[in-house]
Design an enzyme around this catalytic site. Sequence first.
Site, PDB file in Angstrom:
ATOM      1  N   SER A 153     -15.645  21.358  16.407  1.00 37.29           N
ATOM      2  CA  SER A 153     -16.002  19.972  16.709  1.00 37.29           C
ATOM      3  C   SER A 153     -15.074  19.404  17.752  1.00 37.29           C
ATOM      4  O   SER A 153     -15.335  18.337  18.295  1.00 37.29           O
ATOM      5  CB  SER A 153     -15.814  19.077  15.479  1.00 37.29           C
ATOM      6  OG  SER A 153     -16.069  19.730  14.298  1.00 37.29           O
ATOM      7  N   HIS A 174     -22.301  23.485  18.925  1.00 40.74           N
ATOM      8  CA  HIS A 174     -21.813  22.648  17.816  1.00 40.74           C
ATOM      9  C   HIS A 174     -22.972  22.044  17.016  1.00 40.74           C
ATOM     10  O   HIS A 174     -23.739  21.237  17.522  1.00 40.74           O
ATOM     11  CB  HIS A 174     -20.913  21.536  18.386  1.00 40.74           C
ATOM     12  CG  HIS A 174     -20.358  20.642  17.337  1.00 40.74           C
ATOM     13  ND1 HIS A 174     -20.242  19.285  17.482  1.00 40.74           N
ATOM     14  CD2 HIS A 174     -19.888  20.915  16.099  1.00 40.74           C
ATOM     15  CE1 HIS A 174     -19.719  18.763  16.386  1.00 40.74           C
ATOM     16  NE2 HIS A 174     -19.503  19.727  15.531  1.00 40.74           N
ATOM     17  N   GLU A 186     -24.829  20.418  20.048  1.00 38.62           N
ATOM     18  CA  GLU A 186     -24.168  20.146  21.330  1.00 38.62           C
ATOM     19  C   GLU A 186     -23.821  21.484  21.982  1.00 38.62           C
ATOM     20  O   GLU A 186     -23.238  22.351  21.335  1.00 38.62           O
ATOM     21  CB  GLU A 186     -22.879  19.333  21.116  1.00 38.62           C
ATOM     22  CG  GLU A 186     -23.133  17.906  20.679  1.00 38.62           C
ATOM     23  CD  GLU A 186     -21.841  17.138  20.392  1.00 38.62           C
ATOM     24  OE1 GLU A 186     -21.709  16.012  20.864  1.00 38.62           O
ATOM     25  OE2 GLU A 186     -20.966  17.657  19.675  1.00 38.62           O
ATOM     26  N   ASN A 225     -18.789  13.286  18.180  1.00 40.41           N
ATOM     27  CA  ASN A 225     -17.572  12.922  17.452  1.00 40.41           C
ATOM     28  C   ASN A 225     -16.734  11.896  18.204  1.00 40.41           C
ATOM     29  O   ASN A 225     -15.991  11.129  17.591  1.00 40.41           O
ATOM     30  CB  ASN A 225     -16.735  14.157  17.129  1.00 40.41           C
ATOM     31  CG  ASN A 225     -17.277  14.876  15.911  1.00 40.41           C
ATOM     32  OD1 ASN A 225     -17.936  14.271  15.069  1.00 40.41           O
ATOM     33  ND2 ASN A 225     -17.026  16.161  15.801  1.00 40.41           N
TER      34      ASN A 225
END
Length: 319
Positions: A153, A174, A186, A225
Amino acid sequence: MQTADPVAQATAAEVTAAQVAAAEAAAAEAGSGSPFARLGVIGCGLMGSGIAEVAARAGLDVAVREIDEPALSAGRKRLTSSLDRGVRGGKLTEADRDAVLARLTFTTDLGDFADRDVVIEAVAENEQLKADIFGALDKVVTRPDAIFASNTSSIPIMKLGMATSRPEQVVGIHFFNPVPVQKLVEIVPSLLTAPATETAAEGFVTGRLGKEVIRSKDRAGFVVNSLLVPYLLAAVRMLESGFAVADDIDRGMVLGCAHPMGPLRLCDLIGLDTIKAVAESMYEEFKEPLYSPPPLLMRMVDAGLLGKKTGRGFHNYSA
Ligand code: CAA
């Protein structure tokens, strides 16, 4: 137990067949000498087991590696329970579940990944651990254009690429938790990732796994994130300062903003140790106070109150 609903059974079978057909078409279109059909997943925790499940349900041959027998057996159990849940919910027949399980193999030996076309690493957010795994994979995988991916992440993909002799084949892929439910992936190329690797990774994720893709530069936190973690940390600070209680913080965002769950319950779902690790990576990268993990989060991790997976975090799950 067979589901009683024949429509649900037929739909599940059609989806599986359609996914396999789409996967084959995508692989052909990608023009990669041979399709990316053999996946290796390293780590069978929350994320690794979800990735392995989605891939095996999409018709891929999936090998899963864990560090030792107890971890392997816990991962296998997690994956089987999730498939059983699909059967109970009418999304899979028992025959579908058995076929999915037959496409999965479990090992503690990274040497078994020699024939893999794509490997996705999904171990804990620890840079040295991940770098060691990429270094070892580099020596094991024989396919010259294999894709080496990390589900990290927050750890720069560049650092993982530099642990190998082929950084042009290393890319971030991700996923989001729960992996079988969340559509997004991602794709994160590093400065040295080859465009062909990026295209092949995107084709694999959309064509083979049926997910949707956004692209991010190789910056700690990537797109989602970078937005989500400051929000989660703000909720922890709000609780810590006595501004509001946990239930009210969560209900506020569910009932006021139509989020599927409140921020503290989401911390519990992701795992407080993971949130802490991601926040630390982002803080290290940008030195912005909003990424700095608050003391309450640190103490809860020290105490082993990691959220749903340990039965207690901001909420209690033991009942
Ligand atoms: N595996 C498979 N299916 C699951 C599942 C799981 N672990 N959890 C839930 N589902 C399915 C259920 O079967 C159900 O499917 P149907 O609607 O087809 O019946 C559906 O999801 C809804 O589940 P529930 O009714 O049990 O529960 P819910 O409505 O409360 O949804 C939730 C649960 C899907 C987790 C939902 O609350 C949600 O989407 N929450 C937000 C999760 C989120 O934000 N994830 C991103 C985290 S960030 C991250 O992962 C990145 C990182 O790097 C930290």
